[in-house]
Design an enzyme around this catalytic site. Sequence first.
Site, PDB file in Angstrom:
ATOM      1  N   ARG A 105      -7.742  -1.843   8.976  1.00 50.94           N
ATOM      2  CA  ARG A 105      -8.993  -1.093   8.798  1.00 50.94           C
ATOM      3  C   ARG A 105      -9.564  -0.554  10.117  1.00 50.94           C
ATOM      4  O   ARG A 105      -9.999  -1.329  10.966  1.00 50.94           O
ATOM      5  CB  ARG A 105     -10.002  -2.023   8.134  1.00 50.94           C
ATOM      6  CG  ARG A 105     -11.060  -1.349   7.316  1.00 50.94           C
ATOM      7  CD  ARG A 105     -11.879  -2.390   6.618  1.00 50.94           C
ATOM      8  NE  ARG A 105     -12.626  -1.843   5.494  1.00 50.94           N
ATOM      9  CZ  ARG A 105     -13.262  -2.598   4.608  1.00 50.94           C
ATOM     10  NH1 ARG A 105     -13.236  -3.898   4.693  1.00 50.94           N
ATOM     11  NH2 ARG A 105     -13.930  -2.043   3.620  1.00 50.94           N
ATOM     12  N   ARG A 163      -4.734   7.341  16.972  1.00 47.62           N
ATOM     13  CA  ARG A 163      -6.104   7.315  16.445  1.00 47.62           C
ATOM     14  C   ARG A 163      -7.070   6.738  17.486  1.00 47.62           C
ATOM     15  O   ARG A 163      -8.217   7.149  17.567  1.00 47.62           O
ATOM     16  CB  ARG A 163      -6.191   6.563  15.115  1.00 47.62           C
ATOM     17  CG  ARG A 163      -7.517   6.778  14.411  1.00 47.62           C
ATOM     18  CD  ARG A 163      -7.554   6.157  13.028  1.00 47.62           C
ATOM     19  NE  ARG A 163      -7.061   7.008  11.974  1.00 47.62           N
ATOM     20  CZ  ARG A 163      -7.764   7.975  11.382  1.00 47.62           C
ATOM     21  NH1 ARG A 163      -9.012   8.223  11.750  1.00 47.62           N
ATOM     22  NH2 ARG A 163      -7.230   8.707  10.435  1.00 47.62           N
ATOM     23  N   GLN A 199       0.833  -1.196   0.000  1.00 48.89           N
ATOM     24  CA  GLN A 199       0.000   0.000   0.000  1.00 48.89           C
ATOM     25  C   GLN A 199       0.871   1.250   0.000  1.00 48.89           C
ATOM     26  O   GLN A 199       0.364   2.351  -0.133  1.00 48.89           O
ATOM     27  CB  GLN A 199      -0.874   0.037   1.260  1.00 48.89           C
ATOM     28  CG  GLN A 199      -1.926  -1.049   1.348  1.00 48.89           C
ATOM     29  CD  GLN A 199      -2.601  -1.052   2.717  1.00 48.89           C
ATOM     30  OE1 GLN A 199      -2.437  -1.986   3.484  1.00 48.89           O
ATOM     31  NE2 GLN A 199      -3.356  -0.015   3.045  1.00 48.89           N
ATOM     32  N   GLU A 219     -12.928   2.745   5.801  1.00 43.33           N
ATOM     33  CA  GLU A 219     -12.869   2.273   7.181  1.00 43.33           C
ATOM     34  C   GLU A 219     -14.124   2.472   8.025  1.00 43.33           C
ATOM     35  O   GLU A 219     -14.472   1.588   8.805  1.00 43.33           O
ATOM     36  CB  GLU A 219     -11.678   2.926   7.895  1.00 43.33           C
ATOM     37  CG  GLU A 219     -10.358   2.506   7.305  1.00 43.33           C
ATOM     38  CD  GLU A 219      -9.201   3.289   7.892  1.00 43.33           C
ATOM     39  OE1 GLU A 219      -9.078   4.479   7.575  1.00 43.33           O
ATOM     40  OE2 GLU A 219      -8.453   2.715   8.690  1.00 43.33           O
TER      41      GLU A 219
HETATM   42  N1  LUZ Z   1      -2.397   5.077   8.412  1.00 45.98           N
HETATM   43  C1  LUZ Z   1      -1.614   6.078   8.843  1.00 45.98           C
HETATM   44  C2  LUZ Z   1      -3.704   5.039   8.676  1.00 45.98           C
HETATM   45  O1  LUZ Z   1      -0.419   6.060   8.596  1.00 45.98           O
HETATM   46  N2  LUZ Z   1      -2.177   7.103   9.522  1.00 45.98           N
HETATM   47  C3  LUZ Z   1      -3.486   7.151   9.825  1.00 45.98           C
HETATM   48  O2  LUZ Z   1      -3.958   8.099  10.449  1.00 45.98           O
HETATM   49  C4  LUZ Z   1      -4.296   6.075   9.395  1.00 45.98           C
HETATM   50  N3  LUZ Z   1      -5.592   6.041   9.688  1.00 45.98           N
HETATM   51  C5  LUZ Z   1      -6.309   5.011   9.291  1.00 45.98           C
HETATM   52  C6  LUZ Z   1      -5.715   3.990   8.577  1.00 45.98           C
HETATM   53  N4  LUZ Z   1      -4.438   4.008   8.271  1.00 45.98           N
HETATM   54 MO1  MOS Z   2      -4.997   1.427   6.660  1.00 50.36          MO
HETATM   55  S1  MOS Z   2      -5.585   0.538   8.360  1.00 50.36           S
HETATM   56  O1  MOS Z   2      -3.727   0.808   5.896  1.00 50.36           O
HETATM   57  O2  MOS Z   2      -6.027   2.486   6.077  1.00 50.36           O
END
Ligand code: LUZ
Ligand code: MOS
Length: 750
Positions: free
Chosen positions: A336, A304, A191, A707
Amino acid sequence: MINRDAVLHLRGESLFTDDLALSQKPLAARVFCSGVAHGTMTRLDLTAARKLSGVVAVLSASDIPGENQIGGVIEDEPLFSEGELHFLGQPVALVIAEDIHTARQACNLIEMTVEERTAILDPREAADKGRFIAPPRTFSMGNTNAAWGECEVIVEGRVDSGGQEHLYLETQVAFAVPTEQGGVKVVSSTQAPTVVQRTVARVLGLPMHQVEVDVPRLGGAFGGKEDQATAWAVMAALGAFRLHRPVKLQLSRQDDLRYTGKRHPYSSDFKLGLLRDGRILAYEVDFYQNAGASADLSTAILERTLFHATNSYFIPHVRATGYSCRTNLPPFTAFRGFGGPQAMVVIEAAITKAASELGIPAHRIQAKNLFRKGDSLPYGMQVRSGHARTSWRTLQKEGEIKSVFKEIARFNRENQLVKKGAALMPVTFGISFTSTFLNQANALVHVYTDGSVGISTAAVEMGQGVNGKLTRLAAGCFGIDPRRIKVESTNTTRNANTSPTAASTGADLNGNALLTACEGIRSRLMRLASAELGAAPGARMTVEDEAVLCNGQRSGMNWESLVKKAYFARISLSAQAHYATPGLFFDRLTNQGDAFAYHVHGAALVTARLDCLRGTFDFESVRLIHDRGHSLDPLIDRGQIEGALVQGLGWVALEDLVYNDKGRLLHDSLSTYKVPDIFFAPRDVRIGYLSRPGRSSGPLNSKAIGEPPFMYGIGGYFAVLAAMKAFKPDLNPDFILPISPERVLKALYS
Ligand code: LUZ
Ligand code: MOS
């Protein structure tokens, strides 16, 4: 100036077409990993493995030309162990052979002697021993200490939520090809192409421009390839770099299950204070995050968690603290929701307990405390819409909530051994990377002389349909048939310094950059059309269905002829654009700021039916109202909601990650690790949307979809609890997730 080509030609290092075709037959690699969760390697003997016929090389830490370090946020993760072993599955060596069978065989010939030490697997135990990834963080608002005195009811408790395996269909995979100036090209299922590029460069001791990363498409990711695709890509690159031959590394399903990180398990303590009427005054929560053996993205995930500590509720006095605890398990990673679900399940458990104490339904407390427009969040941002309440009200009406609860009550009166339960689950999720700098993207667009279009952005297609959305945006902007548009692979030479496709922001960030790039080309084309047609100044030039219109009238010119004219008039048919989400700031010292572009709100009603003899249950129905904005693709968005919902239900009610006391994952195959299938999915899922979604900073007022709907699944847990309570009214549940039939039975008959 040296003629670089001359040097390459002289050495025979230039790559011509035929050389490239040859390089498609890669060597196979397999990783040799630590078999213990904690210890010190006293001897590593690779001789026998190296001698096996068909083995080309066995590489370990001492073969790394650059730094033996892949930690992106905190530098605490060696690519290969240099002696200390911190988790079962920690890479020690890489076997490269002519085929994968030989590589596997050679792995069995590696001799390693280890002094084993006790593994710490529990986050609270790690915390007691002071083993933290980073100092604790606290988000707060108001003054909880002063507020407890005003509360009429105070409940306290603990919630333990489990991990979760991503189970992307395509296991971790990368392949690397040496390039002609001593660099590498890596094709990776990641990703985060730029993270792979940066880390390969670091480990190989190369400048980033010598590392090209190409990402065709992913067979699923769910966060599991945001940070954890990197190690394997770096290993393949190391092999190609050292051996001057292409190397492919793909994990078997079992290796992938055993060795890669998953959703973080959490153990949390809550204290919630309310008035008798259900108004929440104060909330304190401590999150103990099981980070595993190295940081990975744990600190961002914990952050988060703190952002989403109060879910959809305005609470005047809040204190939320997070501890990222270092244990001897494979580093846990993005999944997610990224720490959001782990927060929301705690506040919902607290409300459930308070409802029980007050003798009122939980949904009355939920409804009373939902965000209103303008409410302050513990991180200083204000809620910008009333959609938390609107979606709840819409759900109450369209979901006929009253009659659902009435019907369940009737059923429960008439049935002794089968009980039903229902729960409402509101969701508020912030959209943006919480690391502000990541909220940027770029796009590159080429219009070819036949009118076909190639677009490149930082977005990675992983099955979530972002390429479809980008195609629609470009086709819409140009007024042409979407079939004219090709979305190219994500490649670091076309899109530099990319953010991961993550945080639900893929379509938002890249879509906005793409629109700006397309606009640039479009306005040049429209200027030309206007001049060619001798249109009056200020005339409105558009393309619709490939026809060029002047003030809405057909002009006889079409997309293809206009593009050709532009080429011969020497007008650029390409554009590059950058997008940065406006208005974001966040101060990590005060933990205050507008961290998100916007919030996505919604609410769900989940009903469950419980067999009280067997402890088994199923989810009968889900009704939900979701704020998707003005959808770029209703079908894709629906698929995202359904998939996320079922994945969320799986997390709370099915998927059990069990480790033994030596840190070995016991459920390391698909016969023992259960994931949701179509029989587990609720039979009746009805999804509705807000009828007046308003504006958002997503392209064409769309909203991020990836998400937020995951967390509707949390309602499933509380629906099962409600059914249990119908069977055993004095039930005082310990909140342990996932809720398995065994746990149900123990609670019902203890
Ligand atoms: N990835 C990240 C994430 O690096 N920072 C974030 O705030 C985030 N939030 C949701 C999913 N991936
Ligand atoms: Mo994420 S949990 O790779 O949006």
